[in-house]
Each structure stands twice: as structure tokens, then as C-alpha cells.
Scaffold this active site. Structure first.
Site, mmCIF file in Angstrom:
data_model
loop_
_atom_site.group_PDB
_atom_site.id
_atom_site.type_symbol
_atom_site.label_atom_id
_atom_site.label_comp_id
_atom_site.label_asym_id
_atom_site.label_seq_id
_atom_site.Cartn_x
_atom_site.Cartn_y
_atom_site.Cartn_z
ATOM 1 N N HIS A 37 19.717 9.238 0.010
ATOM 2 C CA HIS A 37 19.004 10.063 1.013
ATOM 3 C C HIS A 37 19.443 11.530 0.945
ATOM 4 C CE1 HIS A 37 17.956 6.196 3.023
ATOM 5 N NE2 HIS A 37 19.198 5.877 2.683
ATOM 6 N N GLU A 42 13.083 24.150 -13.375
ATOM 7 C CA GLU A 42 11.862 24.156 -12.554
ATOM 8 C C GLU A 42 10.628 23.938 -13.414
ATOM 9 O OE1 GLU A 42 13.316 27.180 -9.016
ATOM 10 O OE2 GLU A 42 12.724 27.987 -10.936
ATOM 11 N N LYS A 60 20.716 37.126 -8.228
ATOM 12 C CA LYS A 60 20.114 35.828 -8.508
ATOM 13 C C LYS A 60 20.369 35.308 -9.915
ATOM 14 C CE LYS A 60 16.847 34.347 -6.035
ATOM 15 N NZ LYS A 60 16.825 33.004 -5.505
ATOM 16 N N SER A 93 16.347 37.871 -11.099
ATOM 17 C CA SER A 93 15.219 38.292 -10.284
ATOM 18 C C SER A 93 14.931 39.751 -10.565
ATOM 19 C CB SER A 93 15.575 38.091 -8.805
ATOM 20 O OG SER A 93 14.857 39.000 -7.998
#
Ligand code: ARG
Length: 453
Positions: A149, A283, A276, A270
Site C-alpha cells: 500500500h 517517466e 531539479k 529543469s
């Protein structure tokens, strides 16, 4: 060039040509089409339709056909090859379609192409599996938090976690091999749908083209694409596993988890936020998974409800098939690069496993070993956790004496189980997370990897 015409008073309209022609994508079948056509020419010679010399001449001319140029004015790859062959050999080329239909040709070409593609995917998958084993080897005893979970559950080891994916990928490898076996059956000699009226030796054709056998029913050949769906299904499952690995690692490498470091080479910054380091490679793997699923359902939808046998709808099989294969191959290559360069932060991982009461089950099981019924032990440790949460205490803040004071059923030695390594070492049953069991599983995984090609 058209392969028909006698029946028509007018040629196809410009809009119909634009709508229906497929050379811009089925050009990928060029090499397969040449190979298949050469084999067919030789089969026609054996059947007495061509002389040996004629077959030889056609085969030689076929080797001289160049890949289709971007502006080739042909309907599809099969038509292109025949046109150029005609330009080279004149009337002789007109004989090559004796007894052969594009319906079986398209099945043959796609099978030949897919066979090579499956082999490339399987080799890349094997490379990824090897990378997982290499990453696991130094970490059979390195503690990380295991989750259910997405909540901290029980301590496991990094190697145990990595080997979980090894198992999934091994099944994916098996599924690719199974798909290959169904793809690698030779369809030529089926005609348009009713079979071939010339004495072609189908078994010889199969041997020559490296197939394991011949198809058993001509209508099945021109009607079905289940073998392509087999590959798309195997690729979808494989991508599903890659996508879950990507999701895990996006989380584990985030500041919130903070115990996995992705290499600079597979992350990006970024344009605006200087701090970043984004996990774009992972992804994209996750994103491409959706795209491959879409390819799978696309062909499913195309095939559903088609009356036997061939229908032009089936030309829509190629783009999803090609796209799924491309995305799967590139995702496998990317995943391997990520796995090979990621760095575990063992102290941070251990800290996460030590402070979150992941040891609660170990304590309850120790109580059960000492004779406390498990349900009571569960209740008791639950109360201990509640008390700790209320007072802001971590497992290590408890001493043996303090535990005994909390409840005399805690024996003094049980405080050892507040260190995650202790309980972990008890999970010795095969398939479990104990370091010693994991080391054996790792050796076994290596053996299995060596036995697959
Ligand atoms: N381009 C077609 C396809 O991929 C070739 C088969 C054409 N057959 C036909 N009966 N129109 O399906």
C-alpha cells in the site's frame, strides 16, 4: 504498378490511393519480401513453373532491388518489389505471382520481420536481467524498506527486491519465446485463402526460410493475426513490468524516499528550476507502456468481428505492431542503462527500514515463538506501536527492560528484534528475504540466466 487491372475500366482515384496505400510504413518489410520472393521463385522452379535458369535470374534480380526510395509510386512493399523486378527482368517477373497472393505474402513478411524483432527484444531483455543480477550481487544483505500500500511494511534486502523483477522478466522472456514459436510457422502455399494449386514443396520453403513448420489451413493464414497479438500481449506485459520498476525508482529516488540515486546520464534538469534532477528516462518508460497497451488493443479492435478470411482492415495491423516493437526495444535499452548506473544509498535505506516500525511483525513473531498466541502477540505489538507513535518513540528508543515493563510477555532478549537485520534473518523459507536465502536465490537466478538465449 498494379497487380490487377483487367477487371477495371478506370484506375483508383487519387483520394483512394492516398487513403489506402501503405508503402510509407510497410517498407519495413522490404528485406523479408525479397527473401520470401526468392524462396517462392525457387519453389516455382521445383514445381516446374519456372526453369532453374529463370528462377536463378529472378533471384539475382531480386538481390539488386534497392530499398524503396521515399517517392516510390507504389501501393505497398509487395507491389514495389514486383514493379522493380519487372523493370529488371521484363516478362519473366510476371510469372512470380503464380499461385501466390499478397494475403499470404503479407503474413510471411510480417512473420519474418517479427521473428527477428522478437529475437532482438529477447536479447535486450536478457541484458536487463543480467544488469539486475549484477546490481543485486553486492546487496544480498543490504536492508531496504519493503512496502505494501506504499506504506513501510517489512524489511527486505535490495537484492531480494531486484530479484523480484528478475522473476517477472524471466516470465516475460518465456512469453516472448512462446510468441516466437507461434510466429515461426510458414504460411506460403496458402494462396489468397483456398490453398495453392501448384506443386510447391511447402516443407522445403519452410526449411529454406528458417521456419519450424508449415501452417495447416489456408483460410486461417489469410484470416488471422493472433500470432502478432501474441507478441503484442507479451510486449504489453513486459512493458507493464518495466513501468512498475520505473514507478518504484521514481519514488525511491525522490527527496521523500531519498535512498536511491539515479545517474546524471539518465536524468534531466529543469529549464527554470536550477535544483531539479528529474527522472525523465523512467517517466518515458512508464509513458511508453501506455502506448504499447494501446497498440495491443488497437489490433484487438481491428480483428474483432472481421468475417473470414482476409479483409483490408488487416492492413492496420502493421503500424501498431511496428510501433510497439520500437517502443519496447528502446524501453528495454533505457531500463538497462538506468539499472546499470543507479546507486543505492545503503545507510538511508537502512534508516528508512529501521525507524518506521517495520520490525513490528518480527516482534510479534518472536512472541509467538515464545508461546503467546499470534493474535494476542499482534494486539500487544500493536499497542506498543500506538504508544510509541503517541510519545514519538522509534523502535531503537526501547530497551529490553522498557519492553518488559511495557508488558512482561516481552522477554529481555526480544529487544534485539528492534534491529531490522534480526527479523530479516528468520525469513529463511525458500523465496524469502533472509540474506542467506537471497544469496542462494541469486546463484540460482544466474544459473537460469545462463540457460536462456
Ligand atoms: N497491403 C496489404 C496488407 O497489408 C497487402 C494485402 C493486400 N491484399 C488484398 N487483398 N488487398 O494487408
Amino acid at each position: 504498378m498494379k497487380l490487377w487491372g483487367g477487371r477495371f475500366e478506370q484506375g483508383p482515384s487519387e483520394v483512394f490511393q492516398r487513403f489506402s496505400w501503405s508503402l510509407h510504413f510497410d517498407r519495413r518489410l522490404f528485406e523479408a519480401d525479397i527473401l520470401g520472393s526468392q524462396a517462392w521463385a525457387r519453389a516455382l522452379a521445383r514445381a516446374g513453373i519456372l526453369t532453374e535458369a529463370e528462377a536463378e535470374q529472378l533471384c539475382r534480380a531480386l538481390t539488386e532491388v534497392p530499398p524503396p526510395p521515399a517517392d516510390a509510386p507504389d501501393e505497398d512493399i509487395h507491389t514495389y518489389v514486383i514493379r522493380v523486378l519487372k523493370e529488371k527482368t521484363g516478362a519473366l517477373a510476371s510469372k512470380i505471382h503464380t499461385g501466390r497472393s499478397r494475403n499470404e505474402q503479407v503474413s510471411l513478411d510480417t512473420r519474418l520481420w517479427l521473428r527477428g524483432t522478437i529475437d532482438r527484444c529477447a536479447a535486450r531483455l536478457r541484458g536487463l536481467m543480467a544488469a539486475l543480477i549484477d546490481a543485486a550481487a553486492p546487496h544480498t544483505a543490504t536492508v531496504i524498506p519493503g512496502y505494501t500500500h506504499l506504506r513501510r511494511a517489512q524489511p527486505v534486502t535490495w537484492a531480494h527486491y531486484l530479484l523480484a523483477y528478475f522473476e517477472m522478466f524471466q516470465r516475460d522472456h518465456e512469453r516472448l519465446r512462446q510468441a516466437r514459436a507461434r510466429v515461426n510457422v510458414m504460411p506460403l502455399g496458402s494462396g489468397a485463402l483456398a490453398g495453392c494449386g501448384f506443386a510447391v514443396d511447402r516443407e522445403a520453403l519452410a526449411r529454406e526460410l528458417g521456419f519450424d513448420g508449415i501452417t495447416a489451413n489456408s483460410m486461417d493464414v489469410s484470416a488471422d493475426r493472433d500470432w502478432a497479438l501474441d507478441f503484442l500481449s507479451a510486449a504489453s506485459l513486459l512493458m507493464l513490468h518495466l513501468s512498475r520498476l520505473a514507478e518504484d525508482w521514481i519514488l525511491y529516488s525522490s527527496e521523500e524516499f531519498g535512498w536511491l540515486e539515479l545517474a546524471d546520464g539518465v536524468t534531466s534538469g529543469s529549464s527554470l528550476m536550477p535544483q531539479k534532477k528529474n527522472p525523465d528516462s523512467l517517466e518515458l518508460i512508464r509513458g511508453k507502456c501506455g502506448r504499447v497497451f494501446a497498440c495491443f488493443t488497437s489490433l484487438f479492435m481491428t480483428m474483432k468481428g472481421l468475417p473470414l478470411t482476409y479483409n483490408r482492415d488487416m492492413q492496420e495491423d502493421k503500424e501498431p505492431l511496428f510501433d510497439a516493437a520500437d517502443q519496447t526495444e528502446s524501453a528495454l535499452e533505457m531500463a538497462r542503462a538506468v539499472v546499470e548506473t543507479a546507486q543505492l544509498r545503503p545507510e538511508a535505506a537502512r534508516r528508512a527500514a529501521a525507524e518506521g516500525w517495520l520490525v513490528a511483525t518480527d516482534l510479534a513473531e518472536a512472541l509467538a515463538r515464545s508461546g503467546v498466541p499470534f493474535h494476542d502477540a499482534h494486539q500487544l505489538v500493536g499497542r506498543l506501536v500506538l504508544e510509541s507513535v503517541r510519545t514519538g518513540r522509534k523502535p531503537q528508543d526501547w530497551t529490553g527492560a522498557a519492553l518488559h515493563d511495557f508488558d512482561p510477555r516481552f522477554a529481555p532478549g526480544m529487544a534485539e528484534l528492534l534491529h531490522p537485520e534480526k527479523g530479516l534473518a528468520t525469513r529463511l523459507a525458500p523465496g524469502g528475504a533472509a540474506p542467506q536465502t537471497v544469496a542462494a536465490a541469486l546463484a540460482e537466478a544466474r544459473r537460469r540466466l545462463e540457460s536462456i538465449s
